[in-house]
Structure formats: C-alpha cells, structure tokens
Design a protein around this motif. Structure first.
Motif, PDB file in Angstrom:
ATOM      1  N   UNK A 100       0.831  -1.207   0.000  1.00 13.31           N
ATOM      2  CA  UNK A 100       0.000   0.000   0.000  1.00 13.31           C
ATOM      3  C   UNK A 100       0.862   1.252   0.000  1.00 13.31           C
ATOM      4  N   UNK A 101       1.916   1.265   0.811  1.00 14.20           N
ATOM      5  CA  UNK A 101       2.776   2.446   0.880  1.00 14.20           C
ATOM      6  C   UNK A 101       3.453   2.731  -0.456  1.00 14.20           C
ATOM      7  N   UNK A 102       3.993   1.706  -1.091  1.00 17.10           N
ATOM      8  CA  UNK A 102       4.677   1.921  -2.371  1.00 17.10           C
ATOM      9  C   UNK A 102       3.686   2.306  -3.474  1.00 17.10           C
ATOM     10  N   UNK A 103       2.471   1.786  -3.425  1.00 20.16           N
ATOM     11  CA  UNK A 103       1.459   2.189  -4.397  1.00 20.16           C
ATOM     12  C   UNK A 103       1.156   3.673  -4.292  1.00 20.16           C
ATOM     13  N   UNK A 104       1.249   4.209  -3.095  1.00 19.72           N
ATOM     14  CA  UNK A 104       1.011   5.636  -2.884  1.00 19.72           C
ATOM     15  C   UNK A 104       2.259   6.478  -3.100  1.00 19.72           C
ATOM     16  N   UNK A 105       3.364   5.848  -3.494  1.00 30.26           N
ATOM     17  CA  UNK A 105       4.593   6.594  -3.712  1.00 30.26           C
ATOM     18  C   UNK A 105       5.369   6.870  -2.450  1.00 30.26           C
ATOM     19  N   UNK A 106       5.208   6.019  -1.427  1.00 27.62           N
ATOM     20  CA  UNK A 106       5.896   6.180  -0.155  1.00 27.62           C
ATOM     21  C   UNK A 106       6.863   5.026   0.062  1.00 27.62           C
ATOM     22  N   UNK A 107       7.890   5.208   0.877  1.00 27.93           N
ATOM     23  CA  UNK A 107       8.756   4.079   1.218  1.00 27.93           C
ATOM     24  C   UNK A 107       7.953   2.990   1.926  1.00 27.93           C
ATOM     25  N   UNK A 108       8.279   1.721   1.704  1.00 27.28           N
ATOM     26  CA  UNK A 108       7.468   0.642   2.292  1.00 27.28           C
ATOM     27  C   UNK A 108       7.450   0.638   3.810  1.00 27.28           C
ATOM     28  N   UNK A 109       8.475   1.226   4.438  1.00 21.84           N
ATOM     29  CA  UNK A 109       8.520   1.221   5.902  1.00 21.84           C
ATOM     30  C   UNK A 109       7.766   2.386   6.531  1.00 21.84           C
ATOM     31  N   UNK A 110       7.071   3.179   5.728  1.00 17.29           N
ATOM     32  CA  UNK A 110       6.341   4.341   6.246  1.00 17.29           C
ATOM     33  C   UNK A 110       5.246   3.909   7.214  1.00 17.29           C
ATOM     34  N   UNK A 111       5.176   4.583   8.345  1.00 18.87           N
ATOM     35  CA  UNK A 111       4.105   4.315   9.305  1.00 18.87           C
ATOM     36  C   UNK A 111       2.806   4.893   8.768  1.00 18.87           C
ATOM     37  N   UNK A 112       1.844   4.033   8.554  1.00 23.35           N
ATOM     38  CA  UNK A 112       0.593   4.432   7.925  1.00 23.35           C
ATOM     39  C   UNK A 112      -0.558   3.749   8.637  1.00 23.35           C
ATOM     40  N   UNK A 113      -1.473   4.533   9.158  1.00 21.16           N
ATOM     41  CA  UNK A 113      -2.642   4.014   9.856  1.00 21.16           C
ATOM     42  C   UNK A 113      -3.866   4.208   8.969  1.00 21.16           C
ATOM     43  N   UNK A 114      -4.651   3.149   8.829  1.00 20.82           N
ATOM     44  CA  UNK A 114      -5.823   3.198   7.962  1.00 20.82           C
ATOM     45  C   UNK A 114      -7.061   2.837   8.764  1.00 20.82           C
ATOM     46  N   UNK A 115      -8.215   3.199   8.222  1.00 19.61           N
ATOM     47  CA  UNK A 115      -9.489   2.870   8.851  1.00 19.61           C
ATOM     48  C   UNK A 115      -9.694   1.363   8.808  1.00 19.61           C
ATOM     49  N   UNK A 116     -10.100   0.776   9.930  1.00 19.13           N
ATOM     50  CA  UNK A 116     -10.250  -0.660  10.025  1.00 19.13           C
ATOM     51  C   UNK A 116     -11.501  -1.141   9.297  1.00 19.13           C
TER      52      UNK A 116
END
Length: 481
Positions: A249-265
């Motif tokens: 998901x992070x790389x699809x958004x153009x972010x490094x894969x280790x980015x801390x990302x919180x999503x709606x459950x």
C-alpha cells in the motif's frame, strides 16, 4: 625536438580520450561478461542527482480509502507524466491550427560582388554592394482539406491523451483500493490468528489443569500444546503477510514501504448488501465509460482524418507568396565615380501546384488510411467483447462474494457456539481434547473465512467499478496531478 615531443604528448592524450569515448559508446565486448564503462558511472551519478519525490503524512491519523486515493493522485508520478503528455498533445493541436494563418518572415539580404565588366574592347573592374531588408509572406490559401485533416488528427490525439490521463487515474484508484483491501484482509487474518492463539492457550491451560487433577491424560496435554504451537506458527505467518501488504500500500502511494501508515479498520466499513444494477446496465455503462473504448473511438477519428488528408493530395493547392522592402545599393567602376541608390521594391504572386503523377504514392496512402480505419472499427468490436466479458466476470464474482460473505457470517456464528459448547462439555468430561481442538480449528478457519469474505466483497465491488469505469466518475480530489 621539444616542440615535437609536446605535439606527441597532446596527440597521445587526444587519442586516449577518443578511445575512452569510443569505449563508453560501444556495445558490451562479449555476451558472457557484465558491461562496465565510464558511461555507467555517469548514468549512476545522473540518477543520484535526480531527487526522489517524497511527502509527509500524519502517522497518528487513520486514513480512509478516499484520503489514500487523494494522496496517491496528488503525488503519483504516473499521473504527472500522463498530464504532461496531454498538455503536449494540446500544444500539437495549436501547432496544427497555426497552419491556417499566413507566415510572415523578416529577411535581410546583403551581398558584395566584384567582377569584370566588358566595356567596348576591354574589361573594367566593377564592384557592387547590395543591402535589402524586406518582409516575406507566404499563405496557403487552398489545399483541398489537408490542413483540416491535420487539425482533426491533432484533435483525436489530444482526446486520446486526455482519455489516457483518465485511465491512469482509474488504474491508480483501483491499485490503491486493491492494496488497501489486501491490507485489511491481512490485518484481519492476523487478528483472527491472535484470537485463535488465545483460544489454543486457554485450551492448553485447561488440559494442564485437568491433568493435574487427574481428569486428563498426558496425550491430551500434548495435543493441546501442539495445537497452541501451530497457532503460534500461523500467527507469525499472518504477521509477515500483513507487513508485506502494508509495504504494498505504501509503495502504491509513492511512499517508502517502511512508512508508518494508519488506515481505517474493516469494522468501520459498510460493505454492499446487494447488487446496485443488473449486469446489462453495468455492461452498457462500461461501453460508454471505459477509457479503452473511448481511445479506440479517437483512433477511428484519426483514421478518418487520414483518409481526408489522402484525398486532399489529389486536389491542387494555391499559395500566396510576396515580398516587400527597401533596397540600398552602391557601385564603382574603374575610372568612374562611385554611385549610390535606394528604392522601394515588392512583388506578389499566386502559385498553383497540382501533382499529376507520384508513382502511385497517393493511392497507397489512401489504401493505408482506409485499412487503418477498418482496423480501428474491428478493434472497437473486439474491445467491446472483451469489456463485456470482464464486466460479466466482475459482476458474477461480486454476486459470489455477496453470498460467501453471508455464509461466512453464519459459519462464524455457528462455529463460535460449537466451540463454546465443546469446551464446556470438555470441562464436564463429556467430550475429549480432540473434539475441543477440532472445534478450535474450525472456529479459527471460520474467523479467517469471515475476514476474507468481507474484504473480498469490498475488493470485488471495487473491481466491478474498475471494469465499468465508475472509478473515474467519482468527484475529483482537491489536488492537481
């Protein structure tokens, strides 16, 4: 001798530089060796000098799918590339339209001439100088429709670029949605495995307590311990799968894969309860929205414009050509005084051109344009069949996902009741440990299938919207490409 040596040194240095340049611009020396050359280092330095596009996100905020899509659309490089391609096609249309207007060019002619002039019975040297600033105008008055065909082709290419831009967004939205639902599934599977591990630990503790009280056997404890170890193993696999889905998901958004990302459950999402439209309406909507079909229509328009351009080659063209300016000149002849003169000059004319024979080139161009048009028409028919099949499959998969989700919910409820009842019976000595472990595994499987069914329903809903083209019919985000 010193001068000769210096020249040799310069020649050697120049030869060495030429050899290095030739080596850098040559193919690899052999098929079994890796290519290394100074040019490779130059490419690496150029790549390192190109900055990586990054952006910040709030690690404490739970991002919804709409927010994730908005971030991806504003920062994804593919949307920027498609945007610039569309702008380039718009400029090409402007270039094509400019052919309808006259061309005005400022020209300055300057010359000096010395020659022998024959006067009476001998030659005298004569010198002349000429300076003429003027304006030159050319205007294609009539061309049989060739310029109009060029403009139509540019319009079709611009429409194709715009549709391709929309298709880039469609694919990006679906990629983010798919990665998001895969992450929710992986996270749900991990939570299900954690719950299964707690149940396995509770069963192990219960078996150990019953063994201490003489109500169970040693094999019962070993069976429960093995079940708990298997649950721990499955949990570790689920944790790894979740980490991979998070990086996707992070790389699809153009972010490094280790980015801390919180999503709606997933528990906060409302899955669809029924199909919105019939499959016929879905297919009909796909025919009017799918970017690939719209691109084929622009290809058909470009082919029609090519036929128009090919026909214009049989018609004469008419050009208006003119010049206007001032001429200044001086002259000198031996034994005579110098002379100088200036004056206005202009000329205008019409030029008619008509190609009578060109080796059947026009006939071949006409045949090629007609073949391209028929190919575009056939491409539309083939693509309609493909779109129909894709929408039908997506519609069927969503119907299946709806039924599976309902069945999975019922399975989870019954498995939970069966597990609780089996554990209670085991505590009374009515059921054995194998029955409890079997019920526990059935409950774990039911949890996994319930999570998968819910996320699969959401994913199949997004897939149907992707196949029909509904994804790009959503309201646009706030950002620009």
């Amino acid at each position: 001798m010193a001068k000769f040596s210096s020249a040799m040194i310069v020649f050697a240095l120049a030869s060495g530089a030429a050899v290095r340049i030739a080596a850098a611009q040559s193919a690899p020396p052999a098929p079994d060796k890796v290519w290394h050359a100074p040019a490779e280092q130059g490419l690496s330095r150029s790549l390192a000098a190109h900055p990586e596009q990054k952006y910040e996100i709030d690690a404490t905020h739970s991002y919804s799918l709409a927010e994730l899509i908005d971030l991806a659309q504003r920062h994804n490089p593919e949307t920027r590339e498609a945007w610039q391609a569309a702008r380039a096609k718009a400029d090409e249309l402007g270039i094509a339209r400019s052919q309808l207007f006259p061309t005005l060019t400022a020209v300055v002619l300057a010359s000096s001439l010395r020659q022998a002039a024959l006067l009476s019975s001998h030659f005298d040297r004569q010198t002349e100088g000429l300076f003429i600033p003027e304006l030159h105008v050319t205007w294609l008055v009539f061309d049989g429709g060739e310029r109009g065909a060029t403009i139509d082709t540019a319009k079709a290419n611009l429409l194709a670029a715009d549709v391709s831009f929309n298709d880039t967004h469609r694919k990006l939205i679906y990629a983010v949605s798919s990665a998001y639902y895969h992450l929710l599934n992986a996270r749900g599977q991990r939570e299900a495995e954690e719950a299964s591990l707690k149940n396995a630990q509770a069963v192990e503790d219960q078996a150990h307590s019953r063994l201490d009280n003489g109500l169970a056997t040693r094999p019962d404890l070993l069976e429960s311990t093995a079940a708990r170890a298997q649950a721990e193993y499955d949990l570790q696999a689920a944790i790894g799968t979740e980490a991979i889905a998070h990086g996707e998901l992070a790389t699809t958004m153009g972010l490094p894969p280790e980015t801390e990302l919180t999503v709606v459950e997933i528990d906060k999402l409302q899955p669809p309860a029924a199909m919105a439209d019939s499959v016929d309406k879905e297919i009909e909507r796909a025919f009017s929205q799918r970017p690939e079909l719209l691109t084929q229509i622009t290809r058909l328009r470009a082919a029609s414009a090519s036929i128009k351009a090919a026909r214009s080659a049989y018609i004469p063209s008419l050009d208006l050509v003119g010049d206007g300016g001032m001429a200044r000149a001086y002259g000198e002849l031996d034994q005579l005084p110098r002379t100088y003169a200036q004056g206005e000059l202009w000329d205008a004319g019409l030029e008619l051109r008509w190609t009578l024979f060109d080796g059947l080139r026009r006939e071949r161009e006409m045949a090629r344009a007609k073949a391209e048009k028929k190919a575009a028409e056939a491409g539309i028919d083939a693509l309609r069949d493909q779109v129909s099949n894709e929408v039908w499959a997506a519609y069927t998969n969503m119907q299946t996902a709806l039924r599976q989700q309902q069945a999975a919910a019922a399975l989870l409820a019954s498995s939970s009741e069966a597990y609780n009842a089996t554990r209670e019976s085991y505590s009374y000595g009515v059921r054995n440990i194998i029955d409890v472990i079997t019920a526990q595994k059935a409950l774990a499987q039911a949890r996994s299938e319930d999570v998968f069914a819910r996320t699969q329903l959401l994913l199949q809903s997004a897939t149907l919207a992707f196949r029909t083209g509904d994804l790009i019919q959503l309201p646009p985000g706030k950002g620009t490409p």
